[in-house]
Design an enzyme around this catalytic site. Structure first.
Site, PDB file in Angstrom:
ATOM      1  NE  ARG A  16     -11.395  20.241   7.833  1.00  0.00           N
ATOM      2  CZ  ARG A  16     -12.230  20.015   6.809  1.00  0.00           C
ATOM      3  NH1 ARG A  16     -13.195  19.129   6.943  1.00  0.00           N
ATOM      4  NH2 ARG A  16     -12.100  20.641   5.657  1.00  0.00           N
ATOM      5  CG  HIS A  40      -7.884  26.754   0.286  1.00  0.00           C
ATOM      6  ND1 HIS A  40      -9.003  27.052  -0.441  1.00  0.00           N
ATOM      7  CD2 HIS A  40      -8.103  25.527   0.830  1.00  0.00           C
ATOM      8  CE1 HIS A  40      -9.861  26.040  -0.324  1.00  0.00           C
ATOM      9  NE2 HIS A  40      -9.331  25.129   0.438  1.00  0.00           N
ATOM     10  CB  CYS A  45     -10.005  22.876  -1.781  1.00  0.00           C
ATOM     11  SG  CYS A  45      -9.906  21.839  -0.318  1.00  0.00           S
TER      12      CYS A  45
HETATM   13  N1  GLN Z   1     -15.222  19.903   2.094  1.00  0.00           N
HETATM   14  C1  GLN Z   1     -14.063  19.366   1.476  1.00  0.00           C
HETATM   15  C2  GLN Z   1     -13.172  18.615   2.444  1.00  0.00           C
HETATM   16  O1  GLN Z   1     -13.291  18.756   3.560  1.00  0.00           O
HETATM   17  C3  GLN Z   1     -13.273  20.506   0.796  1.00  0.00           C
HETATM   18  C4  GLN Z   1     -12.772  21.504   1.790  1.00  0.00           C
HETATM   19  C5  GLN Z   1     -12.223  22.765   1.136  1.00  0.00           C
HETATM   20  O2  GLN Z   1     -12.607  23.188   0.030  1.00  0.00           O
HETATM   21  N2  GLN Z   1     -11.303  23.421   1.843  1.00  0.00           N
HETATM   22  O3  GLN Z   1     -12.323  17.901   2.052  1.00  0.00           O
END
Ligand code: GLN
Length: 251
Positions: free
Chosen positions: A127, A194, A93
């Site tokens: 998101r 994740h 990620c």
């Molecule tokens: N901050 C990054 C995003 O929002 C990665 C997020 C994460 O590692 N879960 O895309």
């Protein structure tokens, strides 16, 4: 047999239990009599190409990424030499995004990356959150599935030199449109998944462990003895089912 892992920024990039991937790798190595030594690599710590058989970096919020990005970008040459030298790698990620050329965050700030993956990432408005199921073929003719959880604003665009890690069966993946997830460059993998990833995908943990051992032994990845993974397979199925049921939808 011994495998040396370089864990980049364990104090900054570690969300959704990404650190758990190292615990699983250590257990799966120990059950086969393989010693796994994990060396943390923090801000300003040396990274000597060839020292590590596997490099690992977890995910993080935009704030943590902004803190580590200049330090990671300054290691571009050492990382390039390490990967070109056959070291294995897993970048998850936020770490995956910073192994690319840059991550432009939600504030529009461009965070420099190490550029060892041919990709760029730009944060979008919404998101991309939920369970994910991928189909991968890391070994020719061996189709496997990977199940995990994603939560990212970033939309990652692969360049011509980058192969995806897998095809999205359910979920958003790199950008919610291309139908692909992650990135593969030889023994180095990048992914948005994740969970942590390894407990519900033991075959992937073993694939990376074997690649790292191949580097340690200076040859091809050895065949690893199978382990009794009933529980892991059940966890995979539960996760895969959740992804099929509701992955890839904006709430
Ligand atoms: N901050 C990054 C995003 O929002 C990665 C997020 C994460 O590692 N879960 O895309």
């Amino acid at each position: 047999m011994r495998v040396v892992v370089g864990h980049l920024y364990p104090d900054y990039l570690n969300i959704y239990a990404d650190r758990g991937n190292m615990a699983v790798l250590a257990g799966r190595a120990a059950w086969r009599g393989i010693e796994l030594e994990i060396r943390p690599i923090g801000m300003g710590d040396p990274l000597r190409p060839g020292e590590h058989d596997l490099l690992y970096v977890g995910g993080g919020q935009d704030r943590e990424q902004a803190l580590v990005a200049p330090d990671l970008a300054a290691r571009a040459d050492a990382l390039e030499e390490a990967l070109a030298g056959g070291a294995a790698a897993l970048a998850v990620c936020g770490g995956y995004q910073l192994f690319g050329r840059f991550y432009r965050d939600r504030a529009g700030v461009e965070l420099p990356g190490a550029g060892v993956f041919d990709l760029e990432t730009i944060a979008g408005e919404r998101r991309m959150i939920g369970d994910v199921l991928l189909e991968c073929e890391l070994e020719p003719g061996e189709r496997r599935t990977v199940a995990g959880f994603e939560n990212h604003a970033g939309r990652t665009i692969l360049g011509p030199g980058a192969r995806p890690l897998g095809r999205v069966v359910a979920g958003f993946g790199n950008d919610g449109e291309s139908g692909f997830e992650g990135c593969r460059r030889g023994r180095a993998l990048g992914t948005y998944l994740h969970g942590p990833l390894f407990p519900r995908n033991p075959w992937l943990a073993d694939w990376l462990l074997a690649q790292a051992l191949g580097h340690a032994l200076g040859g091809e990845p050895p065949e690893l003895a199978p382990l009794p993974d009933e529980l892991e397979r059940e966890a995979h199925e539960v996760s895969a089912e959740r992804a099929r049921a509701r992955g890839g939808r904006f709430d």
